[in-house]
Design a protein around this motif. Structure first.
Motif, PDB file in Angstrom:
ATOM      1  N   ALA A  13      89.372 -79.525  -4.934  1.00  0.00           N
ATOM      2  CA  ALA A  13      89.210 -80.388  -6.093  1.00  0.00           C
ATOM      3  C   ALA A  13      89.861 -79.807  -7.336  1.00  0.00           C
ATOM      4  N   LEU A  14      90.081 -78.494  -7.359  1.00  0.00           N
ATOM      5  CA  LEU A  14      90.659 -77.854  -8.535  1.00  0.00           C
ATOM      6  C   LEU A  14      92.073 -77.368  -8.297  1.00  0.00           C
ATOM      7  N   ASN A  40      95.816 -86.625 -15.901  1.00  0.00           N
ATOM      8  CA  ASN A  40      96.322 -87.216 -14.664  1.00  0.00           C
ATOM      9  C   ASN A  40      95.752 -86.549 -13.425  1.00  0.00           C
ATOM     10  N   GLY A  41      94.794 -85.647 -13.599  1.00  0.00           N
ATOM     11  CA  GLY A  41      94.151 -85.003 -12.463  1.00  0.00           C
ATOM     12  C   GLY A  41      94.826 -83.737 -12.002  1.00  0.00           C
ATOM     13  N   THR A  42      95.922 -83.332 -12.624  1.00  0.00           N
ATOM     14  CA  THR A  42      96.602 -82.094 -12.285  1.00  0.00           C
ATOM     15  C   THR A  42      96.829 -81.278 -13.546  1.00  0.00           C
ATOM     16  N   VAL A  43      97.120 -80.008 -13.363  1.00  0.00           N
ATOM     17  CA  VAL A  43      97.443 -79.127 -14.484  1.00  0.00           C
ATOM     18  C   VAL A  43      98.838 -78.577 -14.264  1.00  0.00           C
ATOM     19  N   ASP A  44      99.755 -78.897 -15.169  1.00  0.00           N
ATOM     20  CA  ASP A  44     101.127 -78.397 -15.069  1.00  0.00           C
ATOM     21  C   ASP A  44     101.740 -78.376 -16.467  1.00  0.00           C
ATOM     22  N   TRP A  45     103.021 -78.106 -16.540  1.00  0.00           N
ATOM     23  CA  TRP A  45     103.664 -77.981 -17.848  1.00  0.00           C
ATOM     24  C   TRP A  45     103.635 -79.287 -18.640  1.00  0.00           C
ATOM     25  N   ALA A  46     103.427 -80.391 -17.979  1.00  0.00           N
ATOM     26  CA  ALA A  46     103.328 -81.659 -18.706  1.00  0.00           C
ATOM     27  C   ALA A  46     102.105 -81.706 -19.617  1.00  0.00           C
ATOM     28  N   ASP A  47     101.186 -80.750 -19.446  1.00  0.00           N
ATOM     29  CA  ASP A  47      99.962 -80.695 -20.255  1.00  0.00           C
ATOM     30  C   ASP A  47     100.125 -79.836 -21.498  1.00  0.00           C
ATOM     31  N   ALA A 269      78.752 -90.192 -16.499  1.00  0.00           N
ATOM     32  CA  ALA A 269      79.742 -89.334 -17.151  1.00  0.00           C
ATOM     33  C   ALA A 269      80.879 -89.142 -16.157  1.00  0.00           C
ATOM     34  N   SER A 270      82.106 -89.118 -16.633  1.00  0.00           N
ATOM     35  CA  SER A 270      83.238 -89.004 -15.710  1.00  0.00           C
ATOM     36  C   SER A 270      84.399 -88.282 -16.359  1.00  0.00           C
ATOM     37  N   MET A 271      85.228 -87.691 -15.510  1.00  0.00           N
ATOM     38  CA  MET A 271      86.440 -87.006 -15.967  1.00  0.00           C
ATOM     39  C   MET A 271      87.563 -87.312 -14.976  1.00  0.00           C
ATOM     40  N   PRO A 272      88.821 -87.120 -15.365  1.00  0.00           N
ATOM     41  CA  PRO A 272      89.924 -87.326 -14.417  1.00  0.00           C
ATOM     42  C   PRO A 272      89.775 -86.405 -13.220  1.00  0.00           C
ATOM     43  N   GLY A 273      90.030 -86.925 -12.038  1.00  0.00           N
ATOM     44  CA  GLY A 273      89.940 -86.133 -10.820  1.00  0.00           C
ATOM     45  C   GLY A 273      91.250 -86.145 -10.063  1.00  0.00           C
ATOM     46  N   PRO A 274      91.301 -85.433  -8.953  1.00  0.00           N
ATOM     47  CA  PRO A 274      92.523 -85.391  -8.150  1.00  0.00           C
ATOM     48  C   PRO A 274      92.944 -86.775  -7.670  1.00  0.00           C
ATOM     49  N   ASN A 275      94.234 -86.951  -7.534  1.00  0.00           N
ATOM     50  CA  ASN A 275      94.813 -88.189  -7.010  1.00  0.00           C
ATOM     51  C   ASN A 275      94.485 -89.410  -7.863  1.00  0.00           C
ATOM     52  N   GLY A 276      94.200 -89.167  -9.127  1.00  0.00           N
ATOM     53  CA  GLY A 276      93.967 -90.274 -10.048  1.00  0.00           C
ATOM     54  C   GLY A 276      92.604 -90.911  -9.952  1.00  0.00           C
ATOM     55  N   LYS A 277      91.721 -90.389  -9.095  1.00  0.00           N
ATOM     56  CA  LYS A 277      90.389 -90.963  -8.940  1.00  0.00           C
ATOM     57  C   LYS A 277      89.400 -90.206  -9.820  1.00  0.00           C
TER      58      LYS A 277
END
Length: 622
Positions: A13-14, A40-47, A269-277
């Motif tokens: 999940a992380l 978007n559910g991922t961590v990369d340079w776009a963040d 309560a919710s937050m962005p998760g993997p695969n956009g879900k």
């Protein structure tokens, strides 16, 4: 000593992270800390852009990790025998965020991912929370397939920084007062320079009745408290079947407090998760019903919270379901504990300018709910809509209005209790020669007046006219705040009964016997009525309050059977309601609640609760 626990499959999940080369805009030298800033559910340079200051449009989000994924916090029968507030505090404090153990893969999925991006560094670094922020969050690092708690911060080795360290943020609380904590957390990395990222805890968003229930909850009382329960349960199941809900969607919990709507208010309560879900958690707000203690019938009772509310800890908290307890014992004289029951707290669905909806509850200067609870609600995502419910014995917003689907631009409207309509129907029935038809036929009521007898009673007419004026006052606020028009409303017939303080005291034992209100609550209200510190008279539904039902999804509305006068074998109040709903997507199914709920000053909605689909799981896009 910090505990290390195998991350197991929870790492998945992380781990949805794309490590790409550093963009030209990245600062040279020193490690770089990133979170899911672009959601978007991922961590990369776009963040990279905008990561240091959280904003509505951009910024990483974390969950309050207050569920119980391993079900280690369920109170034992012995623990539940302790009725003290200290025991309640202990139950509330036990959740996944209060230990330094990853309680399985579901627990790890509730962490918000952080990353240090691979950089050429030759020294250890330090990652930390802001001063005092460990009260609200905890840091974790993944090492050799195991999660290790860093608490408020810790050291990252040069080797970890060169490779890129996998970190996570775990939320430990919700926003209770935005003036005390805005919900943001700043994580700082010092390693050959300094970098930081700011995250915000997900707000608690109230459910709304347009969303389908996943689970409907009601009570299963002991035999001595079960008059009318079998009929209620059977007709509720029929309504759920009409909504295509399976039998498994109904949970009957052993509890002699039949007022399940009053003991907790569900939120998500919710937050962005993997695969956009989105990663979603249900959070139950336990009612702030507080009894200050004192002597009653020769016996001393210590201060306590409403005991039935413990069902949130004992039967409902678990994987994906957390509980928040918020109350204060420092209350003004105007705080009326009946208004703390969560039947008073509803939600308007989303509409223009309020894309997540708005809380709705009743309060006035003379009769108010717990101020710390309303502060918590108002600290989440929207200003509440407040209406006057002080004229009602119980004082709840669900007694007079209910959100229903509609074929209008916003997709919803309000069903409204209308005493004038009820009287007009009865007058027309008399003109049509049906004045001998009986009210409350088929019920256990001892007094069943004919239409002619009821209309010949000037006091009865005056009381319902007064009740109608009170409803008008509520609607003036609701129409102004929502933009709905009079033409949008669906009015249904409901008769009301009025009590002065002497009558309320006389009825106190009957009401208290059902658990709807306690005898001290009745005595407190009647005393304030007598002293002029509250309305001189208060009302309760005389015929069943039709809007006080349960939305079951698919347009099905489980309404309390009004037992109105029958004209040629047809219930006049039922047929009028069905005609009023003909232009909407709503299909009404009648639920028999007269003995089990109505006689205790409540209806179907009061005796049920539901965990629904979120109002909007991706709230950050609203």
């Amino acid at each position: 000593m910090r505990k290390r626990v195998a991350a197991t499959t929870g790492v998945v999940a992380l781990a949805s992270v794309i490590f790409t080369g550093a963009p030209a805009s990245a600062a040279p030298g020193g490690a770089v800390l990133l979170a899911d800033t672009n959601r978007n559910g991922t961590v990369d340079w776009a963040d990279l852009a905008g990561k240091k200051r959280w904003a509505q449009q951009r910024g990483a989000i974390f969950l309050p990790n207050i569920d119980d994924d391993a079900k280690r916090c369920t109170p034992t029968e012995e623990e539940l025998k302790d009725r003290t507030i200290a025991a309640d505090a202990k139950f509330a404090a036990c959740n996944d965020s209060q230990d330094e153990v990853v309680n399985g893969p579901l627990d790890a999925a509730d962490f918000a991912p952080l990353r240090t991006m691979p950089r050429n560094v030759n020294q250890d670094g330090k990652v930390s929370l802001g001063t005092g922020e460990d009260r609200y969050a905890r840091l974790w690092v993944e090492r050799n397939g195991a999660w290790t708690s860093l608490g408020a911060g810790g050291t990252l080795t040069a080797a970890e920084l060169r490779k890129g360290a996998k970190l996570a943020l775990e939320g430990r609380d919700v926003i209770r007062d935005k003036a005390a904590w805005s919900g943001t957390i700043t994580v700082t990395l010092k390693a050959g320079g300094e970098d930081s990222v700011q995250l915000r805890v997900a707000p608690l968003i109230m459910q709304n009745d347009l969303r389908a229930p996943r689970q409907v909850v009601t009570s299963e009382p002991e035999p001595q408290y079960s008059a009318g329960y079998a009929d209620f349960l059977a007709t509720l199941r029929n309504a759920m079947t009409a909504a295509n809900l399976p039998d498994s969607a109904l949970t009957a919990v052993a509890n002699n407090d039949r007022w399940f709507q009053d003991i907790f208010e569900p939120t998500t309560a919710s937050m962005p998760g993997p695969n956009g879900k989105p990663q979603v958690m249900h959070v139950l707000l336990r009612s702030a019903n507080y009894f200050p203690g004192g002597e009653w019938q020769g016996e001393y009772y210590p201060p306590a919270l409403r005991g039935a509310g413990r069902v949130a800890f004992s039967a409902l908290r678990g994987p994906g379901v957390g509980v928040v307890q918020q109350f204060t014992d420092q209350r003004s004289e105007a705080v009326d504990d009946s208004l703390n029951s969560t039947g008073n707290y509803e939600s308007l669905p989303p509409y223009r300018g309020h894309e997540l909806g708005r809380p709705l509850y009743g309060s006035t200067a003379e009769r108010q709910p717990d101020p710390s609870f309303t502060t918590l609600l108002g600290s989440q995502y929207a200003d509440p809509v407040i209406i006057d419910t002080s004229w009602l014995v119980v004082g709840h917003s669900d007694e007079t209005v209910h959100v229903i689907p509609a074929r209008n631009s916003r997709g919803w409207t309000l069903m409204v209790a209308d005493p004038r309509l009820a009287l007009d129907l009865m007058r027309q029935a008399t003109k049509d020669g049906h004045g001998k038809s009986v009210l409350f036929e088929g019920t256990s009521e001892k007094v069943k007046p004919t239409i002619d007898e009821a209309l010949a009673n000037p006091k009865f007419l005056e009381q319902n006219d007064t009740a109608a004026k009170h409803v008008d006052t509520q609607l003036a606020v609701l129409l102004r705040e929502t933009g709905l028009t009079e033409r949008d409303l669906v009015r249904v017939p409901v008769l009301f009964e009025q009590f002065n303080w002497q009558q309320l005291e006389a009825e106190g034992d009957r009401l208290a016997a059902t658990g709807r209100v306690t005898r001290p609550m009745v005595d407190d209200l009647s005393t304030r009525m007598r002293e002029g510190k509250a309305a001189r008279t208060v009302f309760v539904a005389h015929s069943a309050g039709i809007p006080n039902g349960i939305s079951l999804g698919g347009g099905v509305f489980g309404a309390p059977d009004p037992h109105g006068p029958r004209i040629d074998g047809v219930d006049l109040f039922k047929s009028t309601t069905e005609r009023a709903l003909a232009g909407t997507p709503v299909k009404v199914k009648w639920v028999e609640d007269w003995d089990f709920l109505h006689k205790g000053a409540g209806e179907v909605h009061c005796g049920t609760n539901a965990l629904r689909e979120p109002t909007r799981a991706d709230w950050w896009r609203a």
